[in-house]
Design a protein around this motif. Structure first.
Motif, short mmCIF file in Angstrom:
data_model
loop_
_atom_site.label_atom_id
_atom_site.label_comp_id
_atom_site.label_asym_id
_atom_site.label_seq_id
_atom_site.Cartn_x
_atom_site.Cartn_y
_atom_site.Cartn_z
N VAL A 1 0.91 -1.16 0.04
CA VAL A 1 0.08 0.00 0.03
C VAL A 1 0.98 1.25 -0.19
N TRP A 2 0.78 2.11 -0.77
CA TRP A 2 1.55 3.25 -1.15
C TRP A 2 0.53 4.47 -0.30
N ILE A 3 1.20 5.20 0.43
CA ILE A 3 0.70 6.39 1.21
C ILE A 3 1.35 7.44 1.16
N PRO A 4 0.42 8.79 1.05
CA PRO A 4 1.04 10.11 0.62
C PRO A 4 1.35 10.89 1.87
N ARG A 5 2.04 10.14 2.64
CA ARG A 5 2.52 10.76 4.25
C ARG A 5 3.22 9.77 5.07
N LYS A 6 3.76 10.30 6.23
CA LYS A 6 4.59 9.44 6.94
C LYS A 6 3.76 8.46 7.67
N VAL A 7 4.36 7.25 7.71
CA VAL A 7 3.58 6.14 8.51
C VAL A 7 4.48 5.62 9.38
N GLU A 8 4.26 6.06 10.78
CA GLU A 8 5.08 5.60 11.87
C GLU A 8 4.37 5.07 12.93
N GLY A 9 4.59 4.71 13.94
CA GLY A 9 4.15 4.03 15.24
C GLY A 9 3.41 2.85 15.15
N TYR A 10 3.41 2.11 14.02
CA TYR A 10 2.62 0.92 13.75
C TYR A 10 3.61 -0.38 14.37
N GLN A 11 2.93 -1.44 14.89
CA GLN A 11 3.66 -2.63 15.40
C GLN A 11 3.33 -3.80 14.52
N PHE A 12 4.33 -4.79 14.45
CA PHE A 12 4.39 -6.04 13.62
C PHE A 12 3.02 -6.88 14.27
N ASN A 13 2.28 -7.47 13.17
CA ASN A 13 1.19 -8.09 13.51
C ASN A 13 0.08 -7.29 14.00
N GLN A 14 -0.10 -5.92 13.69
CA GLN A 14 -1.17 -4.97 14.25
C GLN A 14 -2.32 -5.41 13.41
N SER A 15 -3.57 -5.30 13.79
CA SER A 15 -4.66 -5.65 12.84
C SER A 15 -4.99 -4.01 12.18
N LEU A 16 -5.15 -4.31 10.92
CA LEU A 16 -5.58 -3.00 10.08
C LEU A 16 -6.57 -3.36 9.44
N GLU A 17 -7.46 -2.36 9.06
CA GLU A 17 -8.66 -2.25 8.07
C GLU A 17 -8.53 -1.07 7.38
N VAL A 18 -7.54 -1.17 6.27
CA VAL A 18 -7.18 -0.04 5.50
C VAL A 18 -8.28 0.33 4.35
N ARG A 19 -8.61 1.75 4.31
CA ARG A 19 -9.39 2.47 3.24
C ARG A 19 -8.72 2.52 1.81
N ALA A 20 -8.61 1.77 1.19
CA ALA A 20 -7.63 1.68 -0.19
C ALA A 20 -8.56 1.90 -1.40
N ARG B 1 -6.03 1.59 11.78
CA ARG B 1 -6.31 0.30 12.73
C ARG B 1 -7.72 -0.35 12.72
N PHE B 2 -7.72 -1.61 13.04
CA PHE B 2 -8.98 -2.16 12.91
C PHE B 2 -9.67 -1.89 14.39
N SER B 3 -11.16 -1.45 13.99
CA SER B 3 -12.04 -1.15 15.12
C SER B 3 -13.09 -1.80 14.86
N ALA B 4 -13.83 -2.44 15.97
CA ALA B 4 -15.14 -2.97 16.00
C ALA B 4 -16.18 -1.96 15.69
N GLY B 5 -16.13 -0.78 15.84
CA GLY B 5 -16.68 0.11 15.42
C GLY B 5 -17.82 0.46 16.60
#
Length: 458
Positions: free
Chosen positions: A344-363, A392-396
């Motif tokens: 996934v290519w993102i037009p900003r800095k991506v920092e602070g995420y951890q390996f194996n963290q659950s994501l739900e990306v709007r791509a 980050r994944f959220s149950a909403g």
């Protein structure tokens, strides 16, 4: 003689209340863990956050640069060869990330300010934009074998002249709008073409095309993506990769800028809600993957990427009309696709995420991508996506009925525990009463037997 009787020990009512309190605490913990804590559905990952990549910067010989003089008009007519050769050699491999690490300012330094104190900026990495007014053919004398010195001048929007020397052949023409960046060497005067009066001279790697800024892209034009050449596949077999293997920094062009601007414009808008995005298909099936491989998915198609964070790196962006200052390349593992890794290519800095963290990306889908497999021969195919950011994944938000269901269940369990306690307390009272009755019966029998056994008085 009075016969002693054994009475049951009195039962303290506090003991029952402590049992109620203990059972209540246990019930609360059970309800929290089962219905509230576990319902978040968020995997925070493991291991430390991904650290930014350290960038090595070239070391500049400040003593050598001090030999460049520009105090007097005669000094500014001369170009010292040794400081020039030094900066040409040191700047040849500078890319945007290195330029940022060198302290490149966010805005151009005012040339009037530069003229008042040139020694303060000697060796600083600066930049200016403007119209290319002069470009000479490359000439020999470059300190690195295989390169030539390309010199020219630009006119800034303020009407100032900036001179430059670069190593990479320019891919622009006179009158194009360009950006020049490099180490500031000295102020220059020149009566010949290009004419200059205390003009700054920058020594850098190359001359960049620059663009007037775009308005945010709110609608996608399919014609923008017709220039994408992401490979030829016949009967599921790659017969020509074309440009499918181009990396992010090699793909900085109109299609990528357009989709990135569109993703940024949609971010935070009326349609950018979790409910709306969850109505969009998640990219989790083999049929979707096969459709991408068969070139049946249109660039710009939105997808939800459900997976876990693997890694990311960011770097400074090249000049672009979309106002993008940084790019990040993130890799996400989609377990529903057998653990496939998706970029996934993102037009900003991506920092602070951890390996194996659950994501739900709007791509948004951009094109097909081919990359070399690590630690083994061969290449892997994958779809390539663009997103405004990682999510980050959220149950909403919880449905009101689910909340009332939880409250009802908790109340039912509490009532059941209270009922059990009431029954146990009632049985305890009945048991105590029965024990007293049995003691009283034994006392009466013993008294009667004793009376019968005593001799009658004469």
């Amino acid at each position: 003689m009075t016969i002693p009787t054994r009475k049951p020990l009195p039962r303290s009512p506090l003991a029952d209340w402590w049992r109620i309190l203990a059972m209540g605490v246990l019930l609360a913990a059970l309800i929290w863990v089962t219905f509230f804590q576990s319902s978040s559905g968020t995997n925070l990952g493991s291991g430390p956050p991904i650290a930014p990549v350290q960038v090595a910067v070239p070391k500049i010989d400040q003593e050598l640069l001090r030999t460049a003089r520009d105090e007097e008009h005669g000094d500014r007519l001369v170009l010292e060869p040794d400081p020039l050769a030094h900066l040409l050699e040191k700047s040849i491999d500078i890319v945007p990330s290195v330029a940022e690490a060198l302290g490149k300012p966010e805005q151009p330094v005012p040339i009037a300010h530069l003229r008042t104190s040139p020694q303060t900026y000697r060796g600083a990495y600066l930049w200016y934009t403007g119209r290319l007014t002069y470009l000479a053919p490359g000439k020999s004398g470059h300190p690195v074998t295989g390169y030539r010195i390309h010199e020219g001048a630009i006119e800034t929007p303020d009407g100032e002249t900036v001179l430059f020397r670069v190593s990479i052949p320019p891919r622009v023409q006179v009158d194009d709008f360009v950006r020049v960046e490099g180490f500031f060497l000295k102020l220059r005067d020149s009566a010949a073409s290009p004419r200059a009066d205390m003009a700054p001279l920058l020594v850098g790697p190359e001359l960049f095309p620059d663009y007037p800024p775009w308005a945010p892209v709110t609608e996608l034009d399919p014609a923008v993506f017709e220039s994408i050449r992401d490979g030829v596949v016949v009967d599921g077999v790659w017969v020509d990769e074309q440009d499918a293997a181009l990396t992010l920094d090699e793909s900085e062009d109109v299609p990528l800028w357009t989709l990135a601007s569109y993703a940024n414009a949609k971010r935070g808008g009326e349609d950018d809600t979790l409910g709306r995005w969850r109505a969009i298909p998640a990219f989790v099936t083999k049929d979707q993957l096969d459709a991408v491989k068969a070139d049946e998915v249109t660039p710009g198609t939105p997808f939800r990427l459900l997976g876990t964070f693997v890694m990311a790196r960011w770097f400074a962006a090249r000049p672009n009309p979309a106002g993008i200052r940084y790019w990040s390349q993130a890799w996400i593992q989609v377990r529903d696709l057998g653990g496939k890794i998706v970029p996934v290519w993102i037009p900003r800095k991506v920092e602070g995420y951890q390996f194996n963290q659950s994501l739900e990306v709007r791509a948004y889908y951009l094109r097909r991508f081919v990359y070399d497999l690590q630690n083994q021969d061969g290449k892997a195919f994958t779809p390539l996506f663009v997103a405004a950011d990682l999510d980050r994944f959220s149950a909403g938000p919880e449905h009101p009925m689910a909340r009332w269901t939880k409250i009802g269940f908790a109340s039912a369990v509490a009532a059941l525990i209270a009922l059990f306690f009431y029954i146990a307390r009632r049985d305890r009272k009945a048991s105590d009463a029965h024990e007293l009755e049995m003691i009283e019966r034994r006392r009466r029998r013993r008294a009667k037997a004793r009376t019968t056994a005593e001799p009658t008085a004469s």
